[in-house]
Design an enzyme around this catalytic site. Structure first.
Site, PDB file in Angstrom:
ATOM      1  N   GLY A 152      -8.768  31.936 -29.062  1.00 56.51           N
ATOM      2  CA  GLY A 152      -8.660  32.951 -30.002  1.00 56.51           C
ATOM      3  C   GLY A 152      -8.564  34.645 -29.386  1.00 56.51           C
ATOM      4  N   ASP A 206       7.248  27.981 -35.838  1.00 56.39           N
ATOM      5  CA  ASP A 206       6.153  28.717 -36.493  1.00 56.39           C
ATOM      6  C   ASP A 206       6.318  30.284 -35.952  1.00 56.39           C
ATOM      7  OD1 ASP A 206       5.914  27.124 -34.052  1.00 56.39           O
ATOM      8  OD2 ASP A 206       4.152  28.463 -33.428  1.00 56.39           O
ATOM      9  N   ASN A 207       7.347  30.231 -35.220  1.00 60.83           N
ATOM     10  CA  ASN A 207       7.414  31.856 -34.807  1.00 60.83           C
ATOM     11  C   ASN A 207       8.558  32.504 -35.421  1.00 60.83           C
ATOM     12  OD1 ASN A 207       5.062  31.690 -33.136  1.00 60.83           O
ATOM     13  ND2 ASN A 207       6.279  31.046 -31.290  1.00 60.83           N
TER      14      ASN A 207
HETATM   15  P1  AMP Z   1       2.536  30.916 -30.176  1.00 60.85           P
HETATM   16  O1  AMP Z   1       3.536  29.951 -29.901  1.00 60.85           O
HETATM   17  O2  AMP Z   1       2.026  31.803 -28.954  1.00 60.85           O
HETATM   18  O3  AMP Z   1       2.946  31.774 -31.168  1.00 60.85           O
HETATM   19  O4  AMP Z   1       1.228  30.094 -30.609  1.00 60.85           O
HETATM   20  C1  AMP Z   1       1.329  28.979 -31.200  1.00 60.85           C
HETATM   21  C2  AMP Z   1       0.045  28.580 -31.810  1.00 60.85           C
HETATM   22  O5  AMP Z   1      -0.817  28.500 -30.870  1.00 60.85           O
HETATM   23  C3  AMP Z   1      -0.366  29.592 -32.925  1.00 60.85           C
HETATM   24  O6  AMP Z   1      -0.963  28.621 -34.057  1.00 60.85           O
HETATM   25  C4  AMP Z   1      -1.292  30.295 -32.347  1.00 60.85           C
HETATM   26  O7  AMP Z   1      -2.238  30.972 -33.276  1.00 60.85           O
HETATM   27  C5  AMP Z   1      -2.103  29.431 -31.382  1.00 60.85           C
HETATM   28  N1  AMP Z   1      -2.628  30.029 -30.303  1.00 60.85           N
HETATM   29  C6  AMP Z   1      -2.003  30.750 -29.319  1.00 60.85           C
HETATM   30  N2  AMP Z   1      -2.948  31.113 -28.321  1.00 60.85           N
HETATM   31  C7  AMP Z   1      -4.101  31.070 -28.776  1.00 60.85           C
HETATM   32  C8  AMP Z   1      -5.379  31.346 -28.278  1.00 60.85           C
HETATM   33  N3  AMP Z   1      -5.562  32.033 -27.157  1.00 60.85           N
HETATM   34  N4  AMP Z   1      -6.209  30.904 -28.995  1.00 60.85           N
HETATM   35  C9  AMP Z   1      -5.965  30.361 -30.277  1.00 60.85           C
HETATM   36  N5  AMP Z   1      -5.145  29.814 -30.640  1.00 60.85           N
HETATM   37  C10 AMP Z   1      -3.836  30.240 -29.989  1.00 60.85           C
HETATM   38 MG    MG Z   2       3.264  32.075 -32.739  1.00 63.51          MG
END
Ligand code: AMP
Ligand code: MG
Length: 491
Positions: free
Chosen positions: A126, A258-259
């Site tokens: 988180g 998702d981004n």
């Molecule tokens: P991202 O590609 O970095 O935008 O993240 C992909 C997914 O992983 C999203 O659902 C984020 O909320 C989750 N996520 C990334 N880093 C963390 C973290 N350190 N703790 C919890 N969830 C994460």
């Molecule tokens: Mg993301």
């Protein structure tokens, strides 16, 4: 201007969606948080005074210790395709939406990133590290300076709380704002639940694409014709965004669905990079072994992502062929912006069919040399007056000379006064760009509690076309050591 964060008008439109769209969960505040930086430009959008940013209640909210007065704190659910593969449910795993601020000229959702675990955290902690938080803070404001749509950064809060990545780092929170944080993956999440899918579509159209409901041929748009127009609008906005990224040498690094913002904004800055030396297949994310998100792959990836978005609407009984026809708006919209940008960058008045090969050969010249993306365009303005210096700067001098001849012939055709052409090129080709090594220096200083480098970079990047005396080091080519900098997904 409102005096403090207590006095903002806050509404909660997203929280009016059915409860399945989110979980109400409080942030996990950082221990002994410190406000490293606050952004007065964004504060102004929200109606917050500069003085409000120094008050303790501002830090309380930005660090997750107190809710936004009047706001419904929640984490949203979404799904997505990651690196081309369906990843299923994701969601705000380390972000909390605090509420929607009614600013002087529009509504802004306020979200904390790095604010602790939520039901969507999966294996994650988180948290966000200082390094990636500084990078997001700087990049989103750099995009504003370049005129590229993006989420914005309001505040950067730091602490000594340890975060375990490849090494032990410290935790930070970026408070960011956007009209909406809905993603392509938010739609994909509900592809098999027509009621929720329709609720999300209605919400997004009503708030952000109301023109899709306008009466056509004397009759109100039917739900499905509104949906088709919505897909067209998202397709066009996304295509324009990609053209803007390409023409400043920006690589997002993790273009998973998702981004991808449903509003066509740059969102979720991770292992992004503004290219130093130009390489058409440059991959900035060191975890992207296949090169899926290489610079030259980004437009087609965006189109592929739009197909995933459109496919998720098939559950609403929308005709597949009609959806495809809307997605076909991608290429013309992309080309229009791309060619328009390049006209300005090359000092041309009007795009002509032959210009495509002139530009492609320019890319090839830069690629062969790994020439600096930003400075090559900037220096091109003076190439006709300083032909020999231009040619000498390339290893393949014959190719550079032949290309310059074509370019000068092309300029002659338009017969434009030189000072006018040069002025136009200098207003379209940034001198300052957020290079990795500049961000790195700001991170190193931030780790010592010093936000001076962030201030300097924001000052330069806010007006990236205007030369600032005394800041030559910030417009210089990247040093050798900077080529070794690697950016990974672990943020
Ligand atoms: P991202 O590609 O970095 O935008 O993240 C992909 C997914 O992983 C999203 O659902 C984020 O909320 C989750 N996520 C990334 N880093 C963390 C973290 N350190 N703790 C919890 N969830 C994460
Ligand atoms: Mg993301």
């Amino acid at each position: 201007m409102k005096a403090s964060i207590q006095q903002l008008q806050v509404v909660n439109s997203f929280a009016q969606l059915p409860s399945a769209f989110y979980t109400r969960v409080p942030p996990q505040p950082l221990t002994q948080p410190r406000l490293l930086h606050a952004n007065p430009d964004v504060a102004q959008l929200l109606g917050l005074s500069k003085a409000a940013l120094t008050q303790d209640d501002f830090l309380q909210v930005m660090s997750g210790a107190q809710p936004l007065p009047g706001g419904d704190t929640l984490a949203a659910v979404y799904s997505g395709h990651q690196f081309g593969v369906w990843a299923g449910q994701l969601g705000d795993g380390r972000a909390h939406l605090l509420g929607e601020i009614v600013g002087p000229a529009g509504h802004w959702e306020l979200q904390l990133k790095g604010s602790g675990r939520t039901p969507y955290s999966r294996m994650g902690d988180g948290r966000a590290v200082l390094r990636s938080s500084v990078r997001e803070y700087l990049a989103s404001e750099a995009m504003v300076g370049l005129g590229i749509p993006t989420t914005r950064a309001l505040a950067l809060v730091v602490s000594d709380d340890p975060v375990y990545r490849e090494t032990v780092e410290t935790a930070a929170i970026v408070a960011r704002v956007s009209p909406s944080f809905v993603r392509f993956g938010s739609f994909e999440h509900w592809s098999s639940s027509p009621d929720n899918l329709r609720a999300l579509l209605d919400y997004v159209i009503d708030h952000f694409y109301p023109e899709c409901r306008i009466i056509e041929d004397g009759a109100p748009a039917t739900p499905n014709s509104a949906a088709l127009r919505f897909v067209r609008s998202v397709t066009i906005k996304t295509a324009q965004l990609l053209a803007n990224w390409q023409t400043v040498g920006f690589c997002h690094g993790v273009m998973n669905t998702d981004n991808m913002s449903i509003l066509g904004l740059t969102i979720d800055y991770g292992p992004y990079g503004f290219m130093d030396g130009f390489q058409a297949n440059h991959v900035c994310n060191h975890s992207d072994h296949q090169g899926r998100y290489a610079w030259n792959a980004q437009p087609s990836v965006a189109h592929w992502n739009l197909y995933r978005l459109a496919s998720s609407l098939l559950g609403l009984d929308i005709d597949a062929e009609a959806l495809k026809a809307e997605l076909a708006h991608f290429e013309p919209a992309f080309l229009q912006t791309y060619q328009g940008n390049l006209c300005k960058k090359m000092g041309l008045l009007h795009w002509q069919p032959d210009d495509a090969s002139l530009v492609d050969d320019w890319w090839a010249l830069l690629h062969g040399q790994r020439a600096d993306f930003t400075l090559s365009f900037r220096e091109l303005a003076n190439a006709p007056q300083h032909a020999q210096a231009f040619i000498d700067s390339f290893n393949d001098q014959a190719a550079a000379s032949a290309w310059l001849d074509r370019y000068m012939l092309r300029l002659q055709q338009e017969g434009r006064p030189e000072p006018e052409r040069i002025a136009q090129m200098n207003s379209a080709n940034p001198l300052y760009i957020l290079r990795n090594h500049l961000a790195e220096a700001a991170i190193q200083a931030a780790a010592k509690g010093d936000s001076g480098e962030i201030d300097t970079l924001l000052k330069l990047l806010r007006h990236p076309y205007v030369e600032q005396p005394g800041y030559e080091a910030y417009s210089a080519r990247a040093p050798e050591w900077a080529c070794q900098l690697e950016v990974s997904c672990s943020s």
